[in-house]
Design an enzyme around this catalytic site. Structure first.
Site, PDB file in Angstrom:
ATOM      1  N   ARG A 108      71.342  29.089  53.570  1.00 23.46           N
ATOM      2  CA  ARG A 108      72.003  28.207  52.589  1.00 23.46           C
ATOM      3  C   ARG A 108      73.380  28.804  52.361  1.00 23.46           C
ATOM      4  O   ARG A 108      73.498  29.946  51.901  1.00 23.46           O
ATOM      5  CB  ARG A 108      71.205  28.130  51.291  1.00 23.46           C
ATOM      6  CG  ARG A 108      71.986  27.480  50.174  1.00 23.46           C
ATOM      7  CD  ARG A 108      71.161  27.097  48.979  1.00 23.46           C
ATOM      8  NE  ARG A 108      70.374  25.913  49.258  1.00 23.46           N
ATOM      9  CZ  ARG A 108      69.839  25.127  48.321  1.00 23.46           C
ATOM     10  NH1 ARG A 108      70.001  25.416  47.053  1.00 23.46           N
ATOM     11  NH2 ARG A 108      69.129  24.081  48.659  1.00 23.46           N
ATOM     12  N   HIS A 135      72.530  18.412  54.054  1.00 21.94           N
ATOM     13  CA  HIS A 135      71.275  18.948  53.525  1.00 21.94           C
ATOM     14  C   HIS A 135      70.120  18.250  54.256  1.00 21.94           C
ATOM     15  O   HIS A 135      69.353  17.497  53.655  1.00 21.94           O
ATOM     16  CB  HIS A 135      71.220  18.710  52.017  1.00 21.94           C
ATOM     17  CG  HIS A 135      70.223  19.550  51.278  1.00 21.94           C
ATOM     18  ND1 HIS A 135      69.415  20.488  51.895  1.00 21.94           N
ATOM     19  CD2 HIS A 135      69.886  19.582  49.948  1.00 21.94           C
ATOM     20  CE1 HIS A 135      68.643  21.064  50.984  1.00 21.94           C
ATOM     21  NE2 HIS A 135      68.909  20.539  49.810  1.00 21.94           N
ATOM     22  N   GLN A 138      66.391  18.304  52.961  1.00 28.24           N
ATOM     23  CA  GLN A 138      66.163  17.432  51.804  1.00 28.24           C
ATOM     24  C   GLN A 138      65.887  16.007  52.264  1.00 28.24           C
ATOM     25  O   GLN A 138      64.964  15.344  51.764  1.00 28.24           O
ATOM     26  CB  GLN A 138      67.401  17.444  50.891  1.00 28.24           C
ATOM     27  CG  GLN A 138      67.281  16.529  49.692  1.00 28.24           C
ATOM     28  CD  GLN A 138      66.194  16.982  48.735  1.00 28.24           C
ATOM     29  OE1 GLN A 138      66.167  18.139  48.330  1.00 28.24           O
ATOM     30  NE2 GLN A 138      65.282  16.078  48.376  1.00 28.24           N
ATOM     31  N   ASP A 226      72.761  12.084  42.921  1.00 27.61           N
ATOM     32  CA  ASP A 226      72.703  13.550  42.912  1.00 27.61           C
ATOM     33  C   ASP A 226      73.713  14.007  41.866  1.00 27.61           C
ATOM     34  O   ASP A 226      74.513  13.210  41.353  1.00 27.61           O
ATOM     35  CB  ASP A 226      73.051  14.082  44.317  1.00 27.61           C
ATOM     36  CG  ASP A 226      72.940  15.590  44.452  1.00 27.61           C
ATOM     37  OD1 ASP A 226      72.294  16.230  43.581  1.00 27.61           O
ATOM     38  OD2 ASP A 226      73.503  16.151  45.423  1.00 27.61           O
ATOM     39  N   CYS A 265      67.426  14.528  44.607  1.00 31.07           N
ATOM     40  CA  CYS A 265      66.990  15.772  45.255  1.00 31.07           C
ATOM     41  C   CYS A 265      66.670  16.868  44.249  1.00 31.07           C
ATOM     42  O   CYS A 265      65.960  17.805  44.584  1.00 31.07           O
ATOM     43  CB  CYS A 265      68.048  16.238  46.245  1.00 31.07           C
ATOM     44  SG  CYS A 265      69.603  16.715  45.464  1.00 31.07           S
ATOM     45  N   ARG A 293      59.315  18.514  50.111  1.00 27.88           N
ATOM     46  CA  ARG A 293      60.132  19.550  50.742  1.00 27.88           C
ATOM     47  C   ARG A 293      59.220  20.504  51.491  1.00 27.88           C
ATOM     48  O   ARG A 293      59.524  20.940  52.604  1.00 27.88           O
ATOM     49  CB  ARG A 293      60.941  20.333  49.682  1.00 27.88           C
ATOM     50  CG  ARG A 293      62.029  19.555  48.992  1.00 27.88           C
ATOM     51  CD  ARG A 293      63.138  19.150  49.942  1.00 27.88           C
ATOM     52  NE  ARG A 293      63.741  20.284  50.622  1.00 27.88           N
ATOM     53  CZ  ARG A 293      64.697  21.076  50.114  1.00 27.88           C
ATOM     54  NH1 ARG A 293      65.188  20.828  48.914  1.00 27.88           N
ATOM     55  NH2 ARG A 293      65.196  22.079  50.822  1.00 27.88           N
TER      56      ARG A 293
HETATM   57  N1   CP Z   1      66.984  20.037  46.227  1.00 28.49           N
HETATM   58  C1   CP Z   1      67.237  21.340  46.467  1.00 28.49           C
HETATM   59  O1   CP Z   1      67.681  21.741  47.549  1.00 28.49           O
HETATM   60  O2   CP Z   1      66.901  22.167  45.428  1.00 28.49           O
HETATM   61  P1   CP Z   1      67.227  23.726  45.286  1.00 28.49           P
HETATM   62  O3   CP Z   1      68.723  23.833  45.125  1.00 28.49           O
HETATM   63  O4   CP Z   1      66.478  24.156  44.064  1.00 28.49           O
HETATM   64  O5   CP Z   1      66.769  24.427  46.526  1.00 28.49           O
HETATM   65  N1  NVA Z   2      74.763  18.400  46.090  1.00 23.13           N
HETATM   66  C1  NVA Z   2      74.023  19.469  45.464  1.00 23.13           C
HETATM   67  C2  NVA Z   2      72.634  19.532  46.004  1.00 23.13           C
HETATM   68  C3  NVA Z   2      71.754  20.568  45.373  1.00 23.13           C
HETATM   69  C4  NVA Z   2      70.388  20.627  45.979  1.00 23.13           C
HETATM   70  C5  NVA Z   2      74.749  20.778  45.684  1.00 23.13           C
HETATM   71  O1  NVA Z   2      75.255  21.014  46.791  1.00 23.13           O
HETATM   72  O2  NVA Z   2      74.819  21.566  44.735  1.00 23.13           O
END
Ligand code: CP
Ligand code: NVA
Length: 309
Positions: A108, A135, A138, A226, A265, A293
């Site tokens: 990540r 993502h 997701q 989101d 998400c 997930r």
């Molecule tokens: N939706 C998602 O990726 O959640 P987290 O940021 O908690 O991993």
């Molecule tokens: N768009 C958000 C998604 C979090 C799961 C971010 O990147 O923070």
């Protein structure tokens, strides 16, 4: 050949369908088992996944960890700040070293190119656990949720309201690969990446970008939003104000198809991109979406490690 999963296109439509079927079947097969119990076939026994987090996470972290446990494998979870990566060791060298220890790597990161470079220099599969660009894990869970609730993913209309972000990019990509239209409502200045839209359209994707939230939601089968401020972005009152007309409230949901569902998400900012009455309402699938997930990522792990297809 090493199979990485940096974006949905890496698996293509056939690979995505294979993973969705696996996720649905494997979820059913272990119904009623304690969450820590290993799936009967333990397909990843002896395998280890390393996870690198440059950003916060609840779902991705726990669902990947539990996914590996249920598949019979193990994990090593690292925050980049406590790794040598955090004090300047290159991503290429990190890739080469981790490839000698583990069977797959999830990252990540704020910089999509880092995930690409990690995959280029690793001898093991690399999985995108969220970047600034996309993502895909997701959206695998979102697709599984729609498949379970609607019986199909093809041809259903998605309506996105809010920021043109990483999650939206993966939805647009999924639509162009699997054949569903995506209508996007974003205020000016917060559009998704034009290159992502162009790539989807070149693939035959049906994508509409509009400034009119009412038009976007009209008749939609799936309404999705989101956070307005993603991780790594500065909190800006100006952005929140621009986003307000794109908030998902009951009136907006009322313009969607009568059996429309709501996805998010998570984490959610209640009262900003969505109101409680929608996110906690009868059309919201957010808890199934979050659960999936786990199941969808098990399928991604199996696909990457050559156990599917
Ligand atoms: N939706 C998602 O990726 O959640 P987290 O940021 O908690 O991993
Ligand atoms: N768009 C958000 C998604 C979090 C799961 C971010 O990147 O923070």
């Amino acid at each position: 050949m090493t199979r990485s999963f940096l974006d949905l296109a890496d698996a293509g439509a056939a690979g995505i369908r294979l993973m969705l079927d696996e996720a649905v079947a494997r979820k059913k097969a272990r119904a009623g088992l304690p969450k820590g119990a290993v799936d009967r076939d333990a397909p990843l026994a002896g395998h280890t996944l390393a996870m690198i987090f440059e950003k916060n996470s609840t779902r991705t972290r726990v669902s990947f960890d539990m996914a590996m446990r249920q598949l019979g494998g193990t994990t090593i979870v690292m925050d980049s700040g406590s790794m040598q990566l955090g004090r300047g060791e290159t991503i290429a060298d990190t890739a080469r070293v981790l490839s000698r220890y583990v069977d797959a790597i999830m990252i990540r990161t704020d910089d999509h190119q880092k995930a690409v470079d990690l995959a280029r220099h690793a001898d093991v599969p690399v999985i995108n656990g969220l970047t600034d660009r996309s993502h895909p894990c997701q959206i695998m869970a979102d697709l599984q949720t729609i498949l379970e609730h609607k019986g199909r993913v093809e041809g259903l209309g998605w309506a996105w309201l809010g920021d043109g972000n990483n999650v939206l990019h993966s939805i647009v990509e999924a639509g162009s690969l699997l054949g569903f239209p995506v209508r996007i409502g974003c205020p000016e200045g917060y559009d998704p990446d034009a290159a992502v839209l162009a790539e989807a359209r070149a693939r035959g994707g049906d994508v509409l970008l509009s400034r009119d939230p009412a038009e976007v939601v009209r008749g939609a089968d799936i309404v999705v939003t989101d956070t307005w401020i993603s991780m790594g972005q500065a909190h800006a009152e100006e952005k929140l104000a621009a986003m307000m007309p794109f908030q998902v409230d009951e009136a907006r949901m009322g313009r969607a198809a009568p059996d429309a569902v709501f996805l998010h998400c998570l984490p959610a900012h209640r009262g900003e991109e969505v109101v409680d009455a929608v996110i906690d309402g009868p059309r919201s699938l957010i808890w199934d979406e979050a659960e999936n997930r786990l199941h969808a990522q098990k399928a991604v792990l199996l696909w990457c490690l050559g156990k599917l297809g």
